[in-house]
Every structure is written in structure tokens, then in C-alpha cells.
Design an enzyme around this catalytic site. Structure first.
Site, PDB file in Angstrom:
ATOM      1  N   ASN A  98       5.428  -2.691  -2.252  1.00 57.05           N
ATOM      2  CA  ASN A  98       4.346  -2.848  -1.276  1.00 57.05           C
ATOM      3  C   ASN A  98       4.480  -4.228  -0.630  1.00 57.05           C
ATOM      4  O   ASN A  98       4.401  -5.252  -1.320  1.00 57.05           O
ATOM      5  CB  ASN A  98       3.005  -2.696  -2.010  1.00 57.05           C
ATOM      6  CG  ASN A  98       1.821  -2.836  -1.077  1.00 57.05           C
ATOM      7  OD1 ASN A  98       1.793  -3.723  -0.226  1.00 57.05           O
ATOM      8  ND2 ASN A  98       0.829  -1.994  -1.250  1.00 57.05           N
ATOM      9  N   HIS A 145       1.438  -8.090   1.270  1.00 55.97           N
ATOM     10  CA  HIS A 145       1.097  -9.507   1.132  1.00 55.97           C
ATOM     11  C   HIS A 145       2.132 -10.433   1.751  1.00 55.97           C
ATOM     12  O   HIS A 145       1.875 -11.631   1.886  1.00 55.97           O
ATOM     13  CB  HIS A 145       0.788  -9.834  -0.322  1.00 55.97           C
ATOM     14  CG  HIS A 145      -0.436  -9.089  -0.771  1.00 55.97           C
ATOM     15  ND1 HIS A 145      -1.636  -9.194  -0.107  1.00 55.97           N
ATOM     16  CD2 HIS A 145      -0.630  -8.165  -1.738  1.00 55.97           C
ATOM     17  CE1 HIS A 145      -2.525  -8.391  -0.666  1.00 55.97           C
ATOM     18  NE2 HIS A 145      -1.933  -7.750  -1.659  1.00 55.97           N
ATOM     19  N   HIS A 191       0.039  -0.717   3.718  1.00 58.22           N
ATOM     20  CA  HIS A 191      -1.346  -0.248   3.895  1.00 58.22           C
ATOM     21  C   HIS A 191      -1.870  -0.821   5.203  1.00 58.22           C
ATOM     22  O   HIS A 191      -2.059  -2.027   5.321  1.00 58.22           O
ATOM     23  CB  HIS A 191      -2.178  -0.744   2.700  1.00 58.22           C
ATOM     24  CG  HIS A 191      -3.610  -0.289   2.709  1.00 58.22           C
ATOM     25  ND1 HIS A 191      -4.471  -0.610   1.685  1.00 58.22           N
ATOM     26  CD2 HIS A 191      -4.328   0.450   3.574  1.00 58.22           C
ATOM     27  CE1 HIS A 191      -5.668  -0.085   1.940  1.00 58.22           C
ATOM     28  NE2 HIS A 191      -5.596   0.560   3.086  1.00 58.22           N
ATOM     29  N   ARG A 240      -4.814  -1.388   6.938  1.00 53.87           N
ATOM     30  CA  ARG A 240      -6.269  -1.351   6.731  1.00 53.87           C
ATOM     31  C   ARG A 240      -6.969  -1.280   8.066  1.00 53.87           C
ATOM     32  O   ARG A 240      -6.448  -1.746   9.086  1.00 53.87           O
ATOM     33  CB  ARG A 240      -6.711  -2.593   5.950  1.00 53.87           C
ATOM     34  CG  ARG A 240      -6.143  -2.641   4.533  1.00 53.87           C
ATOM     35  CD  ARG A 240      -6.722  -3.808   3.769  1.00 53.87           C
ATOM     36  NE  ARG A 240      -8.079  -3.563   3.367  1.00 53.87           N
ATOM     37  CZ  ARG A 240      -8.475  -3.238   2.129  1.00 53.87           C
ATOM     38  NH1 ARG A 240      -7.586  -3.155   1.148  1.00 53.87           N
ATOM     39  NH2 ARG A 240      -9.732  -3.006   1.857  1.00 53.87           N
ATOM     40  N   ARG A 254      -6.120  -6.622   8.312  1.00 49.71           N
ATOM     41  CA  ARG A 254      -6.117  -7.980   7.746  1.00 49.71           C
ATOM     42  C   ARG A 254      -4.716  -8.445   7.342  1.00 49.71           C
ATOM     43  O   ARG A 254      -4.489  -9.629   7.170  1.00 49.71           O
ATOM     44  CB  ARG A 254      -7.065  -8.079   6.560  1.00 49.71           C
ATOM     45  CG  ARG A 254      -6.602  -7.310   5.345  1.00 49.71           C
ATOM     46  CD  ARG A 254      -7.436  -7.646   4.136  1.00 49.71           C
ATOM     47  NE  ARG A 254      -8.745  -7.035   4.177  1.00 49.71           N
ATOM     48  CZ  ARG A 254      -9.475  -6.804   3.075  1.00 49.71           C
ATOM     49  NH1 ARG A 254      -9.036  -7.198   1.913  1.00 49.71           N
ATOM     50  NH2 ARG A 254     -10.641  -6.202   3.155  1.00 49.71           N
ATOM     51  N   GLU A 285      -0.041   3.792   3.025  1.00 45.18           N
ATOM     52  CA  GLU A 285      -1.365   3.817   2.394  1.00 45.18           C
ATOM     53  C   GLU A 285      -2.419   3.752   3.466  1.00 45.18           C
ATOM     54  O   GLU A 285      -2.315   2.919   4.386  1.00 45.18           O
ATOM     55  CB  GLU A 285      -1.517   2.569   1.525  1.00 45.18           C
ATOM     56  CG  GLU A 285      -1.343   2.808   0.074  1.00 45.18           C
ATOM     57  CD  GLU A 285      -1.587   1.518  -0.676  1.00 45.18           C
ATOM     58  OE1 GLU A 285      -2.573   0.818  -0.404  1.00 45.18           O
ATOM     59  OE2 GLU A 285      -0.745   1.208  -1.516  1.00 45.18           O
ATOM     60  N   THR A 304      -7.948  -2.795  -3.010  1.00 46.14           N
ATOM     61  CA  THR A 304      -8.491  -1.461  -3.258  1.00 46.14           C
ATOM     62  C   THR A 304      -9.114  -1.425  -4.652  1.00 46.14           C
ATOM     63  O   THR A 304      -8.408  -1.567  -5.646  1.00 46.14           O
ATOM     64  CB  THR A 304      -7.372  -0.408  -3.154  1.00 46.14           C
ATOM     65  OG1 THR A 304      -6.609  -0.692  -1.983  1.00 46.14           O
ATOM     66  CG2 THR A 304      -7.944   0.990  -3.061  1.00 46.14           C
ATOM     67  N   GLU A 349      -1.616   9.306  -7.281  1.00 42.80           N
ATOM     68  CA  GLU A 349      -1.197   7.985  -7.747  1.00 42.80           C
ATOM     69  C   GLU A 349      -2.303   7.502  -8.676  1.00 42.80           C
ATOM     70  O   GLU A 349      -3.450   7.326  -8.249  1.00 42.80           O
ATOM     71  CB  GLU A 349      -0.992   7.006  -6.591  1.00 42.80           C
ATOM     72  CG  GLU A 349      -0.593   5.618  -7.107  1.00 42.80           C
ATOM     73  CD  GLU A 349      -0.118   4.670  -6.012  1.00 42.80           C
ATOM     74  OE1 GLU A 349       0.534   5.137  -5.048  1.00 42.80           O
ATOM     75  OE2 GLU A 349      -0.397   3.465  -6.140  1.00 42.80           O
ATOM     76  N   HIS A 377      -1.128  -0.474  -9.030  1.00 46.42           N
ATOM     77  CA  HIS A 377      -2.201  -1.462  -8.869  1.00 46.42           C
ATOM     78  C   HIS A 377      -2.234  -2.404 -10.068  1.00 46.42           C
ATOM     79  O   HIS A 377      -2.423  -1.979 -11.199  1.00 46.42           O
ATOM     80  CB  HIS A 377      -3.590  -0.837  -8.689  1.00 46.42           C
ATOM     81  CG  HIS A 377      -4.489  -1.719  -7.860  1.00 46.42           C
ATOM     82  ND1 HIS A 377      -5.109  -2.827  -8.377  1.00 46.42           N
ATOM     83  CD2 HIS A 377      -4.819  -1.693  -6.543  1.00 46.42           C
ATOM     84  CE1 HIS A 377      -5.800  -3.431  -7.418  1.00 46.42           C
ATOM     85  NE2 HIS A 377      -5.632  -2.764  -6.299  1.00 46.42           N
TER      86      HIS A 377
HETATM   87  N1  PXP Z   1      -1.139   1.393  -4.989  1.00 43.67           N
HETATM   88  C1  PXP Z   1      -2.245   1.408  -4.200  1.00 43.67           C
HETATM   89  C2  PXP Z   1      -2.813   2.725  -3.815  1.00 43.67           C
HETATM   90  C3  PXP Z   1      -2.813   0.208  -3.731  1.00 43.67           C
HETATM   91  O1  PXP Z   1      -3.917   0.237  -2.960  1.00 43.67           O
HETATM   92  C4  PXP Z   1      -2.196  -1.010  -4.064  1.00 43.67           C
HETATM   93  C5  PXP Z   1      -2.753  -2.289  -3.541  1.00 43.67           C
HETATM   94  O2  PXP Z   1      -2.559  -2.339  -2.163  1.00 43.67           O
HETATM   95  C6  PXP Z   1      -1.042  -0.969  -4.865  1.00 43.67           C
HETATM   96  C7  PXP Z   1      -0.551   0.240  -5.330  1.00 43.67           C
HETATM   97  C8  PXP Z   1      -0.307  -2.220  -5.240  1.00 43.67           C
HETATM   98  O3  PXP Z   1      -1.116  -3.032  -6.029  1.00 43.67           O
HETATM   99  P1  PXP Z   1      -0.630  -4.493  -6.390  1.00 43.67           P
HETATM  100  O4  PXP Z   1      -0.540  -5.262  -5.114  1.00 43.67           O
HETATM  101  O5  PXP Z   1      -1.684  -4.987  -7.311  1.00 43.67           O
HETATM  102  O6  PXP Z   1       0.724  -4.357  -7.040  1.00 43.67           O
END
Ligand code: PXP
Length: 246
Positions: free
Chosen positions: A7, A10, A47, A49, A53, A74, A105, A155, A196
């Protein structure tokens, strides 16, 4: 083999801290996605959003054109975002709850509270050839409802497990919930991802959870990348995931 979806949200968070509203800026999440793929990532997650952001529309279009693995998009169940996804055509969409005030999330989707509406959305994506995953807590009621929507994947939200990781008894309760949810989902014909709050430290204990196809991991990889670079961070995570027997 357990797959890693990286992901890159960030990476965009860091860019937006300086370049919000501009067309370009560093670090580039698409360059990060390509570096993650080169290091062995099996898919890329972003994602979009509703408040834009971190990831912005242009990032998703560029990811769709550039990456060589699978694009996991996402998204909230919102008409504008659904229209965008149908236009950009990711390989898979992961439907998540979204609240403006949250830092990340916070919980799983309430599938049991909205089964008919979610079934309609799943059908629209299925008709467009896009797979659907539902981000749910490891809760038997939500898993059961997910199986009735037509979604291909769930998931499992690992946030509670990650949050309790430092407390042995509570952590074991969360692992048991994930094991039970994975077995139930598999038994109902769903494929199972998880994500997550996962880190190199807490992923090894997840090896006891059966039927996992992919872990979606973001924040820890970008954090670690500050010190060792993203390719090394991805390789370390792949090493923590290696040997998963399903
Ligand atoms: N899966 C989903 C559905 C999420 O919303 C997120 C956070 O954006 C993640 C995985 C990844 O989480 P993390 O950034 O804590 O690894």
C-alpha cells in the site's frame, strides 16, 4: 505462496505534506510502486479517499498505466468513487468504510447491515470484470453476510490483532478470531486476504491463520523505507512472510 500487496498511500501522504494542490512533487507514489514491484511485491494497493488526503485521482490513473502487477483499489462505497473505479478499471476493488475524521480505516465494513446495497455494488463490478473484496472484522456475522453479496474476497481486518500484539492473552484471542474467520470464509467459498497494522514483528504469528492469499501492508513499509529504502523494506517483509503454508 502468501502474496504481498504494498500500500503506497503514505508515500503520497509525505508528498501532500509539501505539494498539496500541485500537479507533481516528491516522493512519487508511482515510482514507489515500481520500486516495490522490483523488490518482489505481488501487487500494489492505493486508497483514493473522498477527501483526497494522500492519493489523488491522477496517481491512480498513472498506477493503472504503469504497474506490472495487480492494482488493488481501496475505496468507500460512494457513487463518485464507484464511477471513478469503473472508469480506471483496477484488477480488484477493496470496499472499506470511510469517515472524514479518522486517522486511518478504523473498523471493518458493516456488510451485515447493508447486504442488499453491497450486493448491487458487487454485481456492478463483477459485470465490469473487476473482482471485489470486502474489508471486514473477523466476525462470523460479517463473514456470513459477505458470502451472500457475491464478493470474491474478504480482507480480514488485522488491526485488533496488531493492537493487542504486546499482550499475550489478548493477542491469542485475536489470532483465534482470525483463524476462525479465515476457516469460515474459506468454507463459504470466499478467498481470504488480511491487512492493517501488520509489521515484520507481528506477521510471523499470522502464519497460523489458514487460507490467506495476500497481506496488504503500507504504513510500516513506508516508515522503514525512511531508514533503509523501500526495496529493502519490502524484502524484509517478504522474508517475514516466507514459509507460510496456508
Ligand atoms: N488494508 C486496508 C483495507 C486498509 O484500509 C489499510 C490501511 O489503508 C491497509 C490494509 C494497510 O494498513 P497499514 O497501513 O496499517 O499497513
Amino acid at each position: 505462496m502468501l502474496k504481498l500487496g504494498v500500500n503506497i498511500d503514505h508515500v503520497a501522504t509525505l508528498r501532500q505534506a509539501r505539494y498539496r494542490g500541485l500537479d507533481a512533487g516528491e516522493p512519487d507514489p508511482v515510482a514507489a510502486a515500481l520500486a516495490a514491484e522490483d523488490a518482489g511485491a505481488h501487487g500494489i494497493t492505493a486508497h483514493l479517499r473522498e477527501d483526497r488526503r494522500h492519493i489523488v485521482d491522477r496517481d491512480v490513473r498513472r498506477l493503472r498505466e504503469s504497474i506490472r502487477t495487480r492494482l488493488n483499489f481501496e475505496m468507500a462505497v460512494a457513487p463518485e468513487i464507484i464511477g471513478f473505479a469503473l472508469e480506471v478499471r483496477p484488477d480488484i476493488v477493496c470496499l472499506v468504510p470511510e469517515h472524514r475524521q479518522e486517522v486511518t480505516t478504523e473498523g471493518g465494513l458493516d456488510v451485515a447491515g447493508n447486504p442488499a446495497a453491497l450486493a448491487v455494488v458487487c454485481r456492478r463490478f463483477a459485470d465490469a470484470g473487476i473482482e471485489v473484496s470486502l474489508f471486514v472484522d473477523p466476525d462470523p456475522v460479517q463473514i456470513e453476510a459477505s458470502a451472500r453479496t457475491g464478493a470474491r474476497f474478504v480482507e480480514l481486518h488485522t488491526g485488533a490483532y496488531a493492537g493487542q500484539f504486546g499482550r499475550k492473552r489478548e493477542r491469542n484471542v485475536e489470532i483465534e478470531r482470525l483463524v476462525a474467520a479465515a476457516k469460515q470464509a474459506h468454507g463459504l467459498g470466499l478467498r481470504v486476504n488480511a491487512g492493517h497494522g501488520l509489521t515484520v514483528a507481528n506477521v510471523p504469528l499470522l502464519h497460523v491463520v489458514p487460507h490467506l492469499v495476500e497481506l496488504n501492508i503500507g504504513h510500516t513499509l513506508v516508515s522503514r523505507a525512511v531508514f533503509v529504502g523501500l526495496p529493502q523494506a519490502v524484502r524484509e517483509m517478504l522474508a517475514a512472510m516466507a514459509g507460510y503454508s496456508g
